[in-house]
Design a protein around this motif. Structure first.
Motif, PDB file in Angstrom:
ATOM      1  N   LEU A 165       1.677   9.534  -5.723  1.00  0.00           N
ATOM      2  CA  LEU A 165       2.236  10.862  -5.452  1.00  0.00           C
ATOM      3  C   LEU A 165       3.155  11.303  -6.587  1.00  0.00           C
ATOM      4  CD1 LEU A 165       2.824  13.280  -3.580  1.00  0.00           C
ATOM      5  CD2 LEU A 165       4.648  11.896  -2.553  1.00  0.00           C
ATOM      6  N   VAL A 166       4.043  10.407  -6.998  1.00  0.00           N
ATOM      7  CA  VAL A 166       5.018  10.749  -8.041  1.00  0.00           C
ATOM      8  C   VAL A 166       4.362  10.823  -9.424  1.00  0.00           C
ATOM      9  CG1 VAL A 166       7.123   9.991  -9.212  1.00  0.00           C
ATOM     10  CG2 VAL A 166       6.922   9.747  -6.735  1.00  0.00           C
ATOM     11  N   GLY A 167       3.493   9.854  -9.710  1.00  0.00           N
ATOM     12  CA  GLY A 167       2.926   9.780 -11.050  1.00  0.00           C
ATOM     13  C   GLY A 167       1.753  10.698 -11.299  1.00  0.00           C
ATOM     14  N   PHE A 168       0.964  10.964 -10.259  1.00  0.00           N
ATOM     15  CA  PHE A 168      -0.268  11.736 -10.457  1.00  0.00           C
ATOM     16  C   PHE A 168      -0.383  12.942  -9.534  1.00  0.00           C
ATOM     17  CE2 PHE A 168      -1.061   7.303 -11.573  1.00  0.00           C
ATOM     18  CZ  PHE A 168      -1.531   7.425 -12.872  1.00  0.00           C
ATOM     19  N   ASN A 169       0.675  13.188  -8.740  1.00  0.00           N
ATOM     20  CA  ASN A 169       0.668  14.308  -7.794  1.00  0.00           C
ATOM     21  C   ASN A 169      -0.553  14.243  -6.883  1.00  0.00           C
ATOM     22  OD1 ASN A 169       1.726  16.633  -6.614  1.00  0.00           O
ATOM     23  ND2 ASN A 169       0.573  17.999  -7.973  1.00  0.00           N
ATOM     24  N   GLU A 170      -0.785  13.056  -6.332  1.00  0.00           N
ATOM     25  CA  GLU A 170      -1.914  12.847  -5.421  1.00  0.00           C
ATOM     26  C   GLU A 170      -1.383  12.528  -4.026  1.00  0.00           C
ATOM     27  OE1 GLU A 170      -4.548   9.885  -6.889  1.00  0.00           O
ATOM     28  OE2 GLU A 170      -4.902  10.894  -8.808  1.00  0.00           O
ATOM     29  N   THR A 208      -1.333  11.832  -0.141  1.00  0.00           N
ATOM     30  CA  THR A 208      -2.312  11.228   0.750  1.00  0.00           C
ATOM     31  C   THR A 208      -1.664  10.899   2.080  1.00  0.00           C
ATOM     32  OG1 THR A 208      -3.704   9.277   1.089  1.00  0.00           O
ATOM     33  CG2 THR A 208      -1.804   9.020  -0.337  1.00  0.00           C
ATOM     34  N   LEU A 209      -2.473  10.879   3.119  1.00  0.00           N
ATOM     35  CA  LEU A 209      -1.961  10.546   4.450  1.00  0.00           C
ATOM     36  C   LEU A 209      -1.460   9.110   4.527  1.00  0.00           C
ATOM     37  CD1 LEU A 209      -4.515  12.302   6.853  1.00  0.00           C
ATOM     38  CD2 LEU A 209      -2.127  12.909   6.447  1.00  0.00           C
ATOM     39  N   ASP A 210      -1.905   8.274   3.568  1.00  0.00           N
ATOM     40  CA  ASP A 210      -1.448   6.880   3.550  1.00  0.00           C
ATOM     41  C   ASP A 210       0.072   6.815   3.494  1.00  0.00           C
ATOM     42  OD1 ASP A 210      -4.093   6.302   3.473  1.00  0.00           O
ATOM     43  OD2 ASP A 210      -4.130   5.591   1.395  1.00  0.00           O
ATOM     44  N   LEU A 211       0.674   7.761   2.802  1.00  0.00           N
ATOM     45  CA  LEU A 211       2.123   7.761   2.630  1.00  0.00           C
ATOM     46  C   LEU A 211       2.859   8.063   3.938  1.00  0.00           C
ATOM     47  CD1 LEU A 211       4.085   7.240   0.357  1.00  0.00           C
ATOM     48  CD2 LEU A 211       4.077   9.665  -0.194  1.00  0.00           C
ATOM     49  N   ILE A 212       2.140   8.562   4.917  1.00  0.00           N
ATOM     50  CA  ILE A 212       2.717   8.834   6.235  1.00  0.00           C
ATOM     51  C   ILE A 212       2.287   7.774   7.230  1.00  0.00           C
ATOM     52  CG2 ILE A 212       2.813  10.462   8.158  1.00  0.00           C
ATOM     53  CD1 ILE A 212       2.346  12.713   6.172  1.00  0.00           C
ATOM     54  N   VAL A 213       1.003   7.466   7.240  1.00  0.00           N
ATOM     55  CA  VAL A 213       0.457   6.543   8.241  1.00  0.00           C
ATOM     56  C   VAL A 213       0.964   5.123   8.049  1.00  0.00           C
ATOM     57  CG1 VAL A 213      -1.657   5.509   9.153  1.00  0.00           C
ATOM     58  CG2 VAL A 213      -1.613   7.944   8.547  1.00  0.00           C
ATOM     59  N   PHE A 214       0.944   4.616   6.822  1.00  0.00           N
ATOM     60  CA  PHE A 214       1.340   3.231   6.576  1.00  0.00           C
ATOM     61  C   PHE A 214       2.800   2.961   6.951  1.00  0.00           C
ATOM     62  CE2 PHE A 214      -2.130   2.710   3.080  1.00  0.00           C
ATOM     63  CZ  PHE A 214      -3.090   2.716   4.077  1.00  0.00           C
ATOM     64  N   PRO A 215       3.755   3.805   6.505  1.00  0.00           N
ATOM     65  CA  PRO A 215       5.144   3.562   6.919  1.00  0.00           C
ATOM     66  C   PRO A 215       5.336   3.644   8.430  1.00  0.00           C
ATOM     67  CG  PRO A 215       5.090   5.026   5.027  1.00  0.00           C
ATOM     68  CD  PRO A 215       3.682   4.884   5.506  1.00  0.00           C
ATOM     69  N   LEU A 216       4.607   4.554   9.091  1.00  0.00           N
ATOM     70  CA  LEU A 216       4.725   4.662  10.548  1.00  0.00           C
ATOM     71  C   LEU A 216       4.273   3.380  11.237  1.00  0.00           C
ATOM     72  CD1 LEU A 216       3.532   8.318  11.305  1.00  0.00           C
ATOM     73  CD2 LEU A 216       5.848   7.375  11.463  1.00  0.00           C
ATOM     74  N   ILE A 217       3.186   2.793  10.733  1.00  0.00           N
ATOM     75  CA  ILE A 217       2.708   1.531  11.319  1.00  0.00           C
ATOM     76  C   ILE A 217       3.737   0.422  11.102  1.00  0.00           C
ATOM     77  CG2 ILE A 217       0.928  -0.253  11.198  1.00  0.00           C
ATOM     78  CD1 ILE A 217      -1.070   1.889  10.393  1.00  0.00           C
ATOM     79  N   ILE A 218       4.303   0.365   9.896  1.00  0.00           N
ATOM     80  CA  ILE A 218       5.305  -0.668   9.595  1.00  0.00           C
ATOM     81  C   ILE A 218       6.522  -0.513  10.495  1.00  0.00           C
ATOM     82  CG2 ILE A 218       6.880  -1.567   7.841  1.00  0.00           C
ATOM     83  CD1 ILE A 218       4.835  -0.691   5.728  1.00  0.00           C
ATOM     84  N   ALA A 255       0.829  -1.206   0.000  1.00  0.00           N
ATOM     85  CA  ALA A 255       0.000   0.000   0.000  1.00  0.00           C
ATOM     86  C   ALA A 255       0.865   1.259   0.000  1.00  0.00           C
ATOM     87  CB  ALA A 255      -0.915  -0.008   1.221  1.00  0.00           C
ATOM     88  N   THR A 256       1.996   1.215   0.707  1.00  0.00           N
ATOM     89  CA  THR A 256       2.916   2.358   0.728  1.00  0.00           C
ATOM     90  C   THR A 256       3.513   2.590  -0.656  1.00  0.00           C
ATOM     91  OG1 THR A 256       3.478   1.960   3.055  1.00  0.00           O
ATOM     92  CG2 THR A 256       5.017   3.291   1.760  1.00  0.00           C
ATOM     93  N   ALA A 257       3.889   1.484  -1.323  1.00  0.00           N
ATOM     94  CA  ALA A 257       4.459   1.606  -2.671  1.00  0.00           C
ATOM     95  C   ALA A 257       3.434   2.206  -3.639  1.00  0.00           C
ATOM     96  CB  ALA A 257       4.916   0.237  -3.168  1.00  0.00           C
ATOM     97  N   ILE A 258       2.186   1.809  -3.512  1.00  0.00           N
ATOM     98  CA  ILE A 258       1.133   2.342  -4.383  1.00  0.00           C
ATOM     99  C   ILE A 258       0.903   3.830  -4.096  1.00  0.00           C
ATOM    100  CG2 ILE A 258      -1.319   2.202  -4.941  1.00  0.00           C
ATOM    101  CD1 ILE A 258      -1.140  -0.799  -4.320  1.00  0.00           C
ATOM    102  N   ALA A 259       0.897   4.196  -2.796  1.00  0.00           N
ATOM    103  CA  ALA A 259       0.707   5.603  -2.430  1.00  0.00           C
ATOM    104  C   ALA A 259       1.848   6.464  -2.965  1.00  0.00           C
ATOM    105  CB  ALA A 259       0.605   5.733  -0.911  1.00  0.00           C
TER     106      ALA A 259
END
Length: 330
Positions: free
Chosen positions: A213-218, A220-230, A205-209
């Protein structure tokens, strides 16, 4: 440099194997999880619909992971044929190759090594050596007893290629508690709750987020929350794979009955054949297993087929298949 002794002097052989001493298979194995992860992510971002390790397949044909399938059964509270089929196929795979998924496919062990600092890596190395010392004590205590299969009085325990040593089953530990909690929570909530915090799924999910971000400039909090949980799971819950992973626990229950592809010892080559208390393979095993006599802190059923014991063996006595997997194949 690994220190060694000859069988004639009767001294203990328990030094740490040389750094970088690995078989070809063992070296390749270190790259396979990253390659699998990259291919699946590429499939996702290019629209191939290959899925992830949590649900791998092609378009409408997909198979969820065994834990997810079991959780879906508990969540649905009824018979789900697809989930049962997935569990049957997964059980057959574990019966064939044991817990090889953990070292050959799962992205979490490499990620855990990446997040480990020098101090932690040194502590893990010291823990393996300490576990090997425990094996030495068990070798001494076991010599001459009547509980090690076909071992004759006075001989050092040795797990021969035909499984003469007494089979041990994996112990119930924290992983099984997490597994039970996952199933109970799925039954109560009606959906696979653990999947929300599973580090394997969160890695994809982090890789997709990141791609979005890079491909579509989207952003999302997923890019912060998911790595923190891991990071929290792998650093605060030390030794996640050994102590908490319910997937490991589930595979371990089936791996107790696995006979194929376990480490096999050539009794004519192993230094223990005449009583030399060699523990080099036990010191090399990241799972704290003793492949030669199954006297390690963890049972041989926990073997992930990483091949490090075979690479470290000073006598090239360990193999996994008929062709063998030894340091001589480097």
């Amino acid at each position: 440099m690994a220190k060694s002794t000859t069988p004639e002097n009767g001294a203990e052989v328990s030094a740490q194997p040389e750094e970088g001493s690995r078989s070809k298979v063992s070296r390749v194995r270190r790259y396979v999880p990253g390659i699998v992860f990259a291919l699946l992510v590429i499939g996702l971002v290019t629209g191939i619909s290959s899925g992830t390790l949590c649900s791998v397949g092609y378009e409408s044909i997909a198979a969820v992971c065994p834990l997810g399938a079991l959780e879906s059964l508990f969540g649905a509270g009824t018979f789900v044929a697809r989930a049962v089929i997935i569990l049957a196929v997964a059980a057959a795979a574990v019966l064939l190759v044991g817990k090889a998924f953990c070292s050959w496919v799962c992205p979490i062990p490499p990620l855990d090594r990446f997040l480990s600092g020098k101090k932690r890596r040194e502590a893990d190395k010291a823990a393996r050596i300490e576990a090997a010392h425990h094996v030495s004590g068990r070798l001494a205590a076991c010599a001459g007893c009547a509980g090690c299969g076909e071992k004759k009085p006075g001989e050092t325990p040795l797990a021969s290629s035909d499984g003469a040593a007494k089979r041990r089953f994996a112990k119930v530990d924290g992983r099984h508690v997490v597994l039970g909690g996952s199933l109970v929570s799925a039954a109560i909530c009606g959906f696979p709750v653990f999947c929300l915090i599973c580090p394997v799924g969160l890695t994809f999910a982090t890789a997709i987020a990141l791609y979005r971000l890079v491909g579509f400039n989207e952003p999302t909090l997923d890019l912060i929350v998911f790595p923190l949980i891991i990071v929290a799971e792998l650093t605060l819950l030390r030794k996640w794979c050994h102590r908490f992973c319910p997937i490991s626990a589930l595979m371990g229950l089936v791996a107790n009955f696995n006979k194929a592809t376990r480490p096999k010892i050539d009794p004519d080559l192993c230094l223990r054949k005449d009583g030399t208390p060699c523990t080099v393979c036990a010191a090399a095993c990241p799972e704290f297993i003793d492949p030669a006599g199954d006297l390690g802190d963890r049972a041989l059923a926990e073997c992930t087929r990483c091949g490090q014991c075979a690479a470290a063996c000073p006598a090239d006595a360990i193999r996994f298949t008929k062709k063998g997997l030894t340091r001589g194949n480097r």
